[in-house]
Motif scaffolding. Structure first.
Motif, PDB file in Angstrom:
ATOM      1  N   LYS A 199      14.833   0.622  12.787  1.00 14.16           N
ATOM      2  CA  LYS A 199      16.088   0.625  13.536  1.00 14.16           C
ATOM      3  C   LYS A 199      15.882   1.520  14.752  1.00 14.16           C
ATOM      4  O   LYS A 199      15.480   2.674  14.622  1.00 14.16           O
ATOM      5  N   VAL A 200      16.132   0.978  15.943  1.00 14.11           N
ATOM      6  CA  VAL A 200      15.994   1.727  17.186  1.00 14.11           C
ATOM      7  C   VAL A 200      17.381   1.841  17.799  1.00 14.11           C
ATOM      8  O   VAL A 200      18.046   0.832  18.040  1.00 14.11           O
ATOM      9  N   THR A 201      17.815   3.072  18.031  1.00 16.83           N
ATOM     10  CA  THR A 201      19.133   3.306  18.612  1.00 16.83           C
ATOM     11  C   THR A 201      18.955   3.976  19.962  1.00 16.83           C
ATOM     12  O   THR A 201      18.264   4.987  20.077  1.00 16.83           O
ATOM     13  N   TYR A 202      19.567   3.384  20.994  1.00 17.23           N
ATOM     14  CA  TYR A 202      19.537   3.913  22.356  1.00 17.23           C
ATOM     15  C   TYR A 202      20.902   4.543  22.636  1.00 17.23           C
ATOM     16  O   TYR A 202      21.907   3.856  22.662  1.00 17.23           O
ATOM     17  N   PHE A 203      20.917   5.846  22.833  1.00 15.92           N
ATOM     18  CA  PHE A 203      22.161   6.571  23.098  1.00 15.92           C
ATOM     19  C   PHE A 203      22.311   6.818  24.601  1.00 15.92           C
ATOM     20  O   PHE A 203      21.394   7.324  25.242  1.00 15.92           O
ATOM     21  N   TYR A 234      26.260   3.650  22.433  1.00 15.28           N
ATOM     22  CA  TYR A 234      24.883   3.373  22.052  1.00 15.28           C
ATOM     23  C   TYR A 234      24.700   1.880  21.799  1.00 15.28           C
ATOM     24  O   TYR A 234      25.656   1.128  21.645  1.00 15.28           O
ATOM     25  N   VAL A 235      23.432   1.469  21.787  1.00 16.89           N
ATOM     26  CA  VAL A 235      23.048   0.104  21.449  1.00 16.89           C
ATOM     27  C   VAL A 235      21.948   0.217  20.399  1.00 16.89           C
ATOM     28  O   VAL A 235      21.074   1.082  20.501  1.00 16.89           O
ATOM     29  N   ARG A 236      21.976  -0.664  19.428  1.00 16.78           N
ATOM     30  CA  ARG A 236      20.995  -0.610  18.339  1.00 16.78           C
ATOM     31  C   ARG A 236      20.250  -1.937  18.265  1.00 16.78           C
ATOM     32  O   ARG A 236      20.823  -2.997  18.446  1.00 16.78           O
ATOM     33  N   ARG A 237      18.956  -1.846  17.987  1.00 15.88           N
ATOM     34  CA  ARG A 237      18.151  -3.045  17.759  1.00 15.88           C
ATOM     35  C   ARG A 237      17.212  -2.806  16.591  1.00 15.88           C
ATOM     36  O   ARG A 237      16.954  -1.654  16.215  1.00 15.88           O
ATOM     37  N   PHE A 238      16.707  -3.877  16.028  1.00 12.61           N
ATOM     38  CA  PHE A 238      15.764  -3.798  14.917  1.00 12.61           C
ATOM     39  C   PHE A 238      14.454  -4.424  15.362  1.00 12.61           C
ATOM     40  O   PHE A 238      14.447  -5.481  15.996  1.00 12.61           O
ATOM     41  N   ILE A 239      13.352  -3.751  15.040  1.00 17.78           N
ATOM     42  CA  ILE A 239      12.032  -4.264  15.386  1.00 17.78           C
ATOM     43  C   ILE A 239      11.186  -4.347  14.125  1.00 17.78           C
ATOM     44  O   ILE A 239      11.433  -3.628  13.147  1.00 17.78           O
ATOM     45  N   HIS A 240      10.199  -5.215  14.144  1.00 25.53           N
ATOM     46  CA  HIS A 240       9.278  -5.380  13.019  1.00 25.53           C
ATOM     47  C   HIS A 240       7.866  -5.108  13.519  1.00 25.53           C
ATOM     48  O   HIS A 240       7.353  -5.839  14.364  1.00 25.53           O
ATOM     49  N   VAL A 241       7.286  -4.030  13.027  1.00 24.83           N
ATOM     50  CA  VAL A 241       5.928  -3.620  13.393  1.00 24.83           C
ATOM     51  C   VAL A 241       5.239  -3.076  12.152  1.00 24.83           C
ATOM     52  O   VAL A 241       5.864  -2.893  11.105  1.00 24.83           O
ATOM     53  N   GLU A 242       3.946  -2.771  12.277  1.00 25.32           N
ATOM     54  CA  GLU A 242       3.171  -2.375  11.096  1.00 25.32           C
ATOM     55  C   GLU A 242       3.304  -0.907  10.691  1.00 25.32           C
ATOM     56  O   GLU A 242       2.965  -0.555   9.561  1.00 25.32           O
ATOM     57  N   LEU A 265       5.577   1.152  20.985  1.00 31.18           N
ATOM     58  CA  LEU A 265       6.364   0.092  21.611  1.00 31.18           C
ATOM     59  C   LEU A 265       7.490   0.680  22.460  1.00 31.18           C
ATOM     60  O   LEU A 265       7.664   0.313  23.628  1.00 31.18           O
ATOM     61  N   ILE A 266       8.237   1.615  21.894  1.00 32.53           N
ATOM     62  CA  ILE A 266       9.360   2.223  22.612  1.00 32.53           C
ATOM     63  C   ILE A 266       8.858   2.985  23.840  1.00 32.53           C
ATOM     64  O   ILE A 266       9.441   2.912  24.915  1.00 32.53           O
ATOM     65  N   GLN A 267       7.749   3.691  23.696  1.00 28.85           N
ATOM     66  CA  GLN A 267       7.176   4.416  24.835  1.00 28.85           C
ATOM     67  C   GLN A 267       6.719   3.462  25.933  1.00 28.85           C
ATOM     68  O   GLN A 267       6.879   3.747  27.117  1.00 28.85           O
ATOM     69  N   SER A 268       6.195   2.304  25.557  1.00 28.26           N
ATOM     70  CA  SER A 268       5.719   1.336  26.557  1.00 28.26           C
ATOM     71  C   SER A 268       6.878   0.698  27.316  1.00 28.26           C
ATOM     72  O   SER A 268       6.683   0.160  28.407  1.00 28.26           O
ATOM     73  N   GLU A 269       8.077   0.727  26.756  1.00 29.40           N
ATOM     74  CA  GLU A 269       9.254   0.139  27.394  1.00 29.40           C
ATOM     75  C   GLU A 269      10.037   1.137  28.245  1.00 29.40           C
ATOM     76  O   GLU A 269      11.047   0.786  28.844  1.00 29.40           O
ATOM     77  N   ARG A 270       9.568   2.352  28.311  1.00 28.39           N
ATOM     78  CA  ARG A 270      10.280   3.412  29.030  1.00 28.39           C
ATOM     79  C   ARG A 270      10.446   3.075  30.508  1.00 28.39           C
ATOM     80  O   ARG A 270       9.532   2.564  31.147  1.00 28.39           O
ATOM     81  N   ARG A 283      19.671   8.283  27.299  1.00 29.84           N
ATOM     82  CA  ARG A 283      19.460   9.733  27.185  1.00 29.84           C
ATOM     83  C   ARG A 283      18.628  10.097  25.966  1.00 29.84           C
ATOM     84  O   ARG A 283      17.821  11.012  26.015  1.00 29.84           O
ATOM     85  N   VAL A 284      18.836   9.375  24.849  1.00 31.27           N
ATOM     86  CA  VAL A 284      18.115   9.662  23.605  1.00 31.27           C
ATOM     87  C   VAL A 284      17.767   8.334  22.941  1.00 31.27           C
ATOM     88  O   VAL A 284      18.572   7.414  22.913  1.00 31.27           O
TER      89      VAL A 284
END
Length: 69
Positions: free
Chosen positions: A5-9, A15-23, A31-36, A58-59
């Motif tokens: 679960k990834v939450t963008y505050f 906030y907005v929340r999304r779900f990702i599937h990774v190993e 992944l989150i760092q690459s989307e910065r 912000r977070v």
């Protein structure tokens, strides 16, 4: 694959929340760092499409998610 679960505050109330599937947790972090500082798009669990400018966030919070079946 694990689900995260990834939450963008934006502030204390928005906030907005999304779900990702990774190993792994590390893969989720990479992944989150690459989307910065760019635009991303995704459809949330309710079927709502989002376009998000990550430079306005912000977070970011990442946590492994365990769905109850």
């Amino acid at each position: 694959m694990l689900e995260f679960k990834v939450t963008y505050f934006f502030d204390e109330q928005h906030y907005v929340r999304r779900f990702i599937h990774v190993e792994s947790q590390r893969a989720a972090e990479r992944l989150i760092q690459s989307e910065r500082d760019q635009y991303i798009s995704f459809t949330d669990s309710r079927g709502i499409y989002h376009e998000l400018n990550t430079s306005n966030v912000r977070v970011v919070q990442i946590s492994q998610y365990h769905r109850k079946t």
